[in-house]
Design a protein around this motif. Structure first.
Motif, short mmCIF file in Angstrom:
data_model
loop_
_atom_site.label_atom_id
_atom_site.label_comp_id
_atom_site.label_asym_id
_atom_site.label_seq_id
_atom_site.Cartn_x
_atom_site.Cartn_y
_atom_site.Cartn_z
N ASP A 703 0.83 -1.21 0.00
CA ASP A 703 0.00 0.00 0.00
C ASP A 703 0.86 1.26 0.00
O ASP A 703 0.76 2.12 0.88
CB ASP A 703 -0.95 0.00 1.21
N ALA A 706 -0.93 4.78 0.27
CA ALA A 706 -1.31 5.23 1.61
C ALA A 706 -0.10 5.72 2.39
O ALA A 706 -0.15 6.77 3.05
CB ALA A 706 -2.02 4.11 2.36
N TYR A 711 -1.68 8.86 4.26
CA TYR A 711 -1.45 9.01 5.69
C TYR A 711 -0.76 10.34 6.03
O TYR A 711 -1.21 11.06 6.93
CB TYR A 711 -0.63 7.84 6.24
N ARG A 740 -13.80 14.13 -1.74
CA ARG A 740 -13.14 12.87 -1.37
C ARG A 740 -13.23 12.59 0.13
O ARG A 740 -13.03 11.45 0.57
CB ARG A 740 -11.67 12.90 -1.81
N GLN A 743 -15.41 9.67 1.01
CA GLN A 743 -15.00 8.29 0.73
C GLN A 743 -14.79 7.54 2.04
O GLN A 743 -14.16 8.06 2.97
CB GLN A 743 -13.73 8.28 -0.10
N PRO A 744 -15.28 6.30 2.16
CA PRO A 744 -15.15 5.55 3.42
C PRO A 744 -13.70 5.40 3.89
O PRO A 744 -13.41 5.50 5.08
CB PRO A 744 -15.77 4.19 3.08
N GLY A 745 -12.77 5.17 2.94
CA GLY A 745 -11.37 5.00 3.33
C GLY A 745 -10.75 6.25 3.90
O GLY A 745 -9.85 6.17 4.75
N VAL A 746 -11.24 7.41 3.46
CA VAL A 746 -10.75 8.68 4.01
C VAL A 746 -11.43 8.97 5.34
O VAL A 746 -10.78 9.34 6.33
CB VAL A 746 -10.97 9.82 3.00
N ALA A 748 -12.55 6.99 7.49
CA ALA A 748 -12.08 6.09 8.54
C ALA A 748 -10.82 6.60 9.22
O ALA A 748 -10.51 6.19 10.35
CB ALA A 748 -11.83 4.69 7.97
N LEU A 749 -10.10 7.49 8.57
CA LEU A 749 -8.86 8.01 9.12
C LEU A 749 -9.06 9.31 9.90
O LEU A 749 -8.12 9.82 10.49
CB LEU A 749 -7.84 8.24 8.00
#
Length: 761
Positions: A703, A706, A711, A740, A743-746, A748-749
């Motif tokens: 990854d 990321a 990150y 953006r 977005q779920p991946g963003v 979540a952070l």
């Protein structure tokens, strides 16, 4: 000279390292001309080379100790040749040994003689040969100076040194007993802990007591400085800690640590712990522009002759922040920078910058290892450590710098010609404006090693030591060579010539700091790393080389979701190609929010160009709303002026760059700041250099996108957004101006305590 407070010697005797004992009785000037040379890593490599040349029975790193007058002296002799009955003290250097200051040579002989007696005592020897072996890192040649000594004569010298140190040892032993007794009873300075601060303090205490590594993610408002310093100080007696090093990324962090220590244990007439603050030489220098030699600087001339009296006053004062160092140094006409360094062996808490412990040329970690100190290291705002250590372990050389140094000092004709040929050969490998080389160009590096030796010898002369162009080039060269010796898969070699061959530049760029940091963590009794944005956990563990058994603590925020509104648009992109189209909707979002709640806001952008676009359009569209912007170059006065606009009654928009001076480390509670606009995800620019980083990190950890982009970018976003809510009484709004963020991946952070984003369309 003021007398030291007397106290009976403890049992066991007070311990001191051979090096510290010899430095304690040193006399003469500070003279850094000959010290412009090896790093600790280079010194170790030089010692290994010398030892490898010796016979099979040669003993390396011989541990020795002895006692006299209540003083226990210990250390490791570099080597012993038993068949020849010769003890060797090995010193690495560059350049002409004739230029070595006599005071420095005297310290080397003093160390050899003390080791000589300790070996005679340990093995029942009547005589011994002592050898000073000077190993030139440039030519890899040895210069050996030797003396033959009777054991009893060496014993007399050893006892004389211990006697000179004995009064100080008594005072130190008494201070240590008083310190440990006081810290065993240390109480938290406030009536109660703040939120989860107690949980953090318990975990920190156990780590300091038992050893190990602990990373802490504690949101703003937890009270991290006091919540870590208090338990570590409280654990010092039980853990047998000699020192605590508190390391920060910025001056404000040092100030917070000093404030916390003042609340806990000083400064008063007799503080419980001795505190030393280390600052950069440029900020402490009394005679800027003068070389650190007795010939040019009056504070360097006779420094070690006047140091004993200054050392006694500093020890009795106990509180040696920058201002105190300057006052005491002025009374004794010594250098405040080197006075603070000289007090580190006698301090309980040392406050400094990251580079004091992690820079490849840092002296703090090698000194701690040589003295056998049991240490705790506290790393404040540890999310900064990845980039800071990358920078410390990266280096570049530019063809233009060689040209400037050559013009400033043409006398070194042969050296300059050799380097010019090396650059010419390298230029043939430069294709286009950017290239990652497959390996280190050894012929180029070898040419610069030879040049470094010639420059070291030249700079040892006082008439060349103050030449800024030559010194700057020499220090760049040394740093490059240090890192070339440790080159590996953690780094890449970049070659660029954006404006043609004359602008050719070679960079050793560190990508993964872990190989440099892992040995530092392993050498410590304990380390605590803490930050408000210290996730994802696996990213920092991988990049910082944290031990496999390291523990992690994640604390809940003291803030409530109802204190904050988070707004995200459905249709807005701040990608590079979409920025021109994004300006009008961003201007509209800022204006609508200000109309809804007038007050002070910060608006963050990914670049100065983007900032100027939006700020210019906003000013034209809404001239009635006060605006101010962060300029590309900003000094301390400019920073203060920018922040001065944020008064409790103020109103307006401050435009700033994400990741800059106002993205973290500032505190604007209450109505001083009621909201922030973040018009970017903070992602680093996509370019060949960052793509090389992504590829290398993907190979190492998977990854790569990321690790290289997502990150680090979102860490800057969360830091900037964290300026809005600073206390449990604050209320505010954050506009994350890019689709953006949905977005779920963003999402979540982002911080867990943030509320569900609302639409800002």
């Amino acid at each position: 000279m003021p007398a030291l407070p007397a106290s009976p010697l403890p049992d066991p005797p007070h311990c001191v390292g051979v090096r510290t004992l010899c430095e304690f009785v040193r006399t003469g000037d500070i003279d850094l001309r000959f010290a412009m040379s090896p790093s600790a890593q280079q010194g170790l490599a030089g010692h290994a080379t010398v030892a490898a040349r010796r016979s099979a029975g040669y003993e390396r790193e011989v541990f020795l100790q002895g006692e006299h007058a209540g003083v226990r002296v210990r250390g490791r002799a570099d080597g012993y040749d038993a068949p020849a009955n010769a003890l060797e003290e090995i010193k690495t250097h560059r350049g002409d040994l004739a230029r070595m200051p006599s005071s420095q040579r005297a310290v080397h002989w003093a160390q050899a003689r003390i080791y000589g007696w300790l070996l005679c005592q340990a093995r029942g020897l009547a005589r011994i040969e002592l050898r000073l072996v000077y190993f030139d890192l440039g030519s890899e040649t040895e210069t050996v100076l030797s003396e033959s000594h009777d054991a009893q004569a060496l014993r007399a010298g050893f006892e004389q040194a211990c006697a000179a140190y004995a009064d100080w040892a008594r005072a130190e032993a008494g201070h240590r007993r008083r310190r440990d007794a006081g810290l065993a009873q240390l109480r938290f300075p406030h009536a109660q802990f703040r939120g989860e601060q107690r949980r953090m303090a318990i975990a920190a205490f156990r780590t300091a007591r038992d050893g190990g590594c602990l990373s802490i993610e504690a949101p703003t408002g937890t009270g991290k400085t006091l919540g870590t310093l208090f338990p570590v100080l409280r654990a010092m007696p039980e853990a047998g800690l000699d020192k605590v090093f508190y390391l920060t990324a910025r001056t404000t962090g040092r100030a917070l640590a000093l404030d916390a220590l003042a609340a806990l244990a000083g400064p008063v007439a007799a503080p419980m712990v001795r505190v030393v603050e280390l600052v950069a030489r440029s900020k402490a220098c009394v005679h800027p522009g003068a070389a650190c030699t007795g010939e040019q600087c009056p504070r360097a001339r006779g420094f070690y002759d006047r140091l004993p009296a200054a050392r006694i006053e500093a020890a009795q004062a106990g509180w040696l922040d920058k201002a105190a160092s300057e006052r005491i140094a002025a009374r004794h006409a010594v250098c405040p920078y080197f006075l603070a360094q000289a007090m580190v062996p006698w301090a309980d808490v040392v406050i400094g910058d990251y580079h004091h412990a992690f820079d490849p040329a840092a002296w703090l970690a090698p000194l701690a290892a040589a003295e056998g100190w049991r240490c705790a290291v506290l790393v404040d705002e540890a999310h900064n450590l990845v980039e800071r250590v990358r920078d410390m372990h990266s280096a570049h050389l530019a063809r233009a710098s060689l040209t400037a140094a050559r013009r400033a000092h043409p006398a070194l004709g042969a050296t300059w010609r050799g380097l010019a040929r090396a650059w010419g050969n390298l230029a043939r490998e430069a294709t286009g404006t950017y290239r990652v080389l497959d390996e280190l160009p050894e012929r180029f590096v070898d040419a610069h090693r030879r040049a470094a030796s010639a420059l070291a010898e030249h700079l040892a002369r006082s008439d060349a030591a103050a030449d800024p162009a030559l010194l700057d080039y020499y220090f760049e060269l040394l740093h490059f060579l240090r890192l070339a010796e440790r080159y590996g898969t953690h780094s890449i070699v970049e070659l660029g010539a954006p404006n043609g061959a004359r602008a050719l530049r070679i960079t050793l760029r560190n990508l993964v700091p872990a190989p440099f940091l892992a040995p530092r963590w392993a050498a410590l009794h304990c380390c605590l790393l803490f930050s408000g944005t210290f996730g994802p956990a696996h990213y920092y563990a991988d990049m910082l080389g944290l031990p496999a058994q390291a523990r992690r603590l994640e604390l809940a925020s003291p803030f409530r979701a109802e204190q904050l509104q988070v707004r995200v648009p459905h249709r807005l992109s701040t990608r590079y190609g979409d920025r021109a189209a994004s300006v009008p909707p961003i201007v509209g979002a800022i204006a609508r929010q200000f109309a809804d709640r007038p007050g002070n806001y910060l608006a963050f952008f990914s670049s100065y160009a983007y900032l100027d676009q939006v700020c210019t359009q906003f000013t034209l569209a809404h001239p009635e709303i006060p605006c101010w912007r962060q300029p590309p170059s900003l000094d301390e006065a400019g920073r203060d002026a920018f922040l001065a606009r944020y008064t409790p009654e103020g109103q307006g928009i401050g435009f700033a760059v994400l990741g800059g001076a106002f993205g973290e480390g500032i505190d604007l509670p209450g109505t001083r700041l009621v909201g922030a606009f973040i018009a970017t995800l903070g992602l680093p620019q996509v370019n060949p250099s960052n793509e090389a980083l992504r590829a290398r990190l993907h190979t190492a950890f998977g990854d790569g996108y990321a690790y290289a982009y997502l990150y680090p970018g979102l860490r800057k976003v969360i830091q900037a957004a964290g300026r809005v809510i600073r206390t449990p009484a604050d209320a505010g709004v954050i506009h994350l101006l890019d689709e953006r963020y949905r977005q779920p991946g963003v999402r979540a952070l982002l911080p867990d305590w943030w509320p569900t984003p609302l639409s800002s369309d």
